[in-house]
Write a protein that holds these residues in place. Structure first.
Motif, short mmCIF file in Angstrom:
data_model
loop_
_atom_site.label_atom_id
_atom_site.label_comp_id
_atom_site.label_asym_id
_atom_site.label_seq_id
_atom_site.Cartn_x
_atom_site.Cartn_y
_atom_site.Cartn_z
N MET A 29 -8.40 23.04 -16.95
CA MET A 29 -9.40 22.11 -16.90
C MET A 29 -8.69 20.70 -16.33
O MET A 29 -7.60 20.08 -16.84
N SER A 30 -9.21 20.07 -15.32
CA SER A 30 -8.64 18.89 -14.63
C SER A 30 -8.83 17.76 -15.35
O SER A 30 -9.98 17.58 -16.16
N PRO A 31 -7.97 16.74 -15.91
CA PRO A 31 -8.07 15.63 -16.30
C PRO A 31 -9.22 14.65 -15.98
O PRO A 31 -10.05 14.03 -16.48
N THR A 32 -9.70 14.97 -14.54
CA THR A 32 -10.89 14.03 -13.83
C THR A 32 -12.18 14.94 -13.68
O THR A 32 -12.94 14.35 -13.39
N ASN A 33 -11.80 16.14 -13.69
CA ASN A 33 -13.06 17.16 -13.48
C ASN A 33 -12.83 18.07 -14.59
O ASN A 33 -12.17 19.37 -14.38
N PRO A 34 -13.68 18.07 -15.55
CA PRO A 34 -13.74 18.89 -16.70
C PRO A 34 -14.33 20.46 -16.33
O PRO A 34 -14.12 21.39 -17.15
N TYR A 35 -14.76 20.64 -15.21
CA TYR A 35 -15.45 21.93 -14.53
C TYR A 35 -14.40 22.62 -13.54
O TYR A 35 -14.74 23.84 -13.40
N GLU A 36 -13.49 21.96 -13.12
CA GLU A 36 -12.63 22.54 -12.23
C GLU A 36 -11.87 23.74 -12.61
O GLU A 36 -11.32 23.76 -14.00
N GLY A 37 -12.03 24.94 -12.21
CA GLY A 37 -11.30 25.95 -12.57
C GLY A 37 -12.17 26.90 -13.64
O GLY A 37 -11.67 28.19 -14.32
N LEU A 38 -13.20 26.35 -14.27
CA LEU A 38 -13.78 26.94 -15.35
C LEU A 38 -14.51 28.54 -14.81
O LEU A 38 -14.74 28.40 -13.77
N ARG A 39 -14.45 29.35 -15.64
CA ARG A 39 -15.19 30.84 -15.04
C ARG A 39 -16.35 31.04 -15.68
O ARG A 39 -16.47 31.05 -16.84
N ILE A 40 -17.26 31.14 -15.00
CA ILE A 40 -18.67 30.96 -15.42
C ILE A 40 -19.44 32.38 -14.94
O ILE A 40 -19.28 32.94 -13.93
N LEU A 41 -20.23 32.72 -15.95
CA LEU A 41 -20.88 34.02 -15.76
C LEU A 41 -22.44 33.57 -15.78
O LEU A 41 -22.79 33.04 -16.68
N VAL A 42 -23.36 33.82 -14.69
CA VAL A 42 -24.70 33.58 -14.90
C VAL A 42 -25.36 34.71 -14.74
O VAL A 42 -25.39 35.47 -13.56
N THR A 43 -26.37 35.23 -15.36
CA THR A 43 -27.38 36.21 -15.19
C THR A 43 -28.74 35.54 -14.38
O THR A 43 -29.04 34.59 -14.62
N GLY A 44 -29.13 36.54 -13.73
CA GLY A 44 -30.25 36.10 -12.88
C GLY A 44 -29.79 34.96 -12.07
O GLY A 44 -30.77 33.99 -11.78
N GLY A 45 -28.73 34.97 -11.38
CA GLY A 45 -28.12 34.10 -10.69
C GLY A 45 -28.27 33.95 -9.34
O GLY A 45 -28.11 33.16 -8.37
N CYS A 46 -29.24 34.78 -8.68
CA CYS A 46 -29.79 34.71 -7.24
C CYS A 46 -30.87 34.18 -7.05
O CYS A 46 -31.58 34.24 -5.78
N SER A 47 -31.74 33.78 -7.95
CA SER A 47 -33.17 32.85 -7.61
C SER A 47 -32.95 31.87 -8.48
O SER A 47 -32.51 31.99 -9.90
N GLY A 48 -34.14 31.28 -8.59
CA GLY A 48 -34.69 29.87 -9.41
C GLY A 48 -33.49 29.03 -9.86
O GLY A 48 -32.83 28.54 -9.48
N ILE A 49 -33.74 28.99 -11.44
CA ILE A 49 -33.02 28.40 -12.34
C ILE A 49 -31.41 28.99 -12.26
O ILE A 49 -30.32 27.99 -11.86
N GLY A 50 -31.51 30.21 -12.11
CA GLY A 50 -30.10 30.73 -12.18
C GLY A 50 -29.14 30.53 -10.94
O GLY A 50 -27.94 30.36 -10.84
N ARG A 51 -30.06 30.26 -9.72
CA ARG A 51 -29.41 30.17 -8.42
C ARG A 51 -29.01 28.69 -8.43
O ARG A 51 -27.84 28.54 -7.93
N ALA A 52 -29.83 27.86 -8.86
CA ALA A 52 -29.58 26.30 -8.76
C ALA A 52 -28.30 26.11 -9.81
O ALA A 52 -27.34 25.24 -9.53
N THR A 53 -28.26 26.69 -10.90
CA THR A 53 -27.07 26.50 -11.88
C THR A 53 -26.02 27.22 -11.24
O THR A 53 -24.81 26.41 -11.38
N SER A 54 -25.63 28.30 -10.75
CA SER A 54 -24.66 28.82 -9.97
C SER A 54 -24.19 27.88 -8.84
O SER A 54 -22.93 27.32 -8.86
N ALA A 55 -25.07 27.41 -8.16
CA ALA A 55 -24.64 26.48 -6.96
C ALA A 55 -23.99 25.23 -7.64
O ALA A 55 -23.07 24.41 -6.96
#
Length: 253
Positions: A1-27
């Motif tokens: 985790m970067s001190p300026t960006n808490p999301y940098e390098g996080l490893r995220i798994l999203v189900t239903g990630g190819c459409s709708g809310i899941g796609r927006a979240t993954s993006a």
């Protein structure tokens, strides 16, 4: 985790990630510098930069294999977003036992399958979080949504129970309760009504804001709950519903 960006390098798994809310979240996670793997029935629509694993989440063995493959491709797991779900329309007489079993399997049991498979990986993370996708239907009675509401009420209850079980392990579990979101999911659902255009207008009108929630708005809430900076936020349900759960506005003339 970067001190300026808490999301940098996080490893995220999203189900239903190819459409709708899941796609927006993954993006959104990708924009923030996270690494994203998606589980879905089809790779079509996955955001650029995401690793896609095609799987039927109704199959426990296949789900476990896919979660392990996603963790391997990412080098571990920090966050699981249980987003995959299907619609169901009708009152209590409308759906037979087979349909009840199918929708419960996708909307509820699949979240348990994914989370159970992910836990060994999450326990090795310093920033472990699970975000489940519930709905306004968990807390408000919506017309012609008995089966769907039953599944989303179960998701909210399951979220609280899971949060209790794993809080001492450092795994945070929360859920998001969106109002009706303008996605392909809704586009398909309204086709089950005699007048899809009128039904879509009614969905807009019942939100106090006068419009449905956008997928991007829900994605921002998921990202917020997943942030390592929110390490004391667990066992919560976050409404993203345009005020539908608490506001009572006058009808628009």
């Amino acid at each position: 985790m970067s001190p300026t960006n808490p999301y940098e390098g996080l490893r995220i798994l999203v189900t239903g990630g190819c459409s709708g809310i899941g796609r927006a979240t993954s993006a959104r996670f990708l924009e923030l510098g996270a690494h994203v793997a998606v589980l879905d029935l089809s790779p079509t629509g996955a955001p650029e930069g995401a690793t896609v694993h095609v799987v039927d989440l109704g199959d426990r063995a296949a789900t476990g294999t896919a979660v392990d493959a996603a963790a391997e491709s990412l080098g571990g797991l920090d966050v699981v977003v249980n987003n995959a779900g299907v619609s169901a329309v009708g009152d209590v007489t409308a759906n037979d036992d087979e349909e009840w079993a199918r929708v419960l399997s996708v909307n509820v049991t699949a979240m348990a399958r994914v989370t159970a498979a992910a836990l060994p990986h999450l326990r090795r993370s310093a920033h472990a979080a699970v975000v489940n996708m519930s709905s306004i239907a968990a807390t408000a009675g919506l017309q012609e949504r008995v089966l769907y509401s039953a599944t989303k009420g179960a998701v909210q209850a399951m979220t609280f129970a899971m949060a209790t079980d794993h809080v001492r392990e450092g795994v945070r579990v929360n859920c998001v309760n969106p109002g009706t979101v303008a996605t392909e999911f809704v586009d398909r659902m309204v086709q089950n009504f005699p007048d899809p255009v009128a039904e879509r207008a009614a969905l807009d009108a019942r939100q106090p804001t006068g419009r449905m929630v956008t997928p991007q708005e829900v994605a921002e809430s998921v990202v917020f709950l997943a942030s390592p900076l929110n390490s004391s936020t667990t066992g919560t349900s976050l409404a993203v519903d345009g005020g539908m759960s608490g506001l009572r506005t006058r009808p628009v003339d």
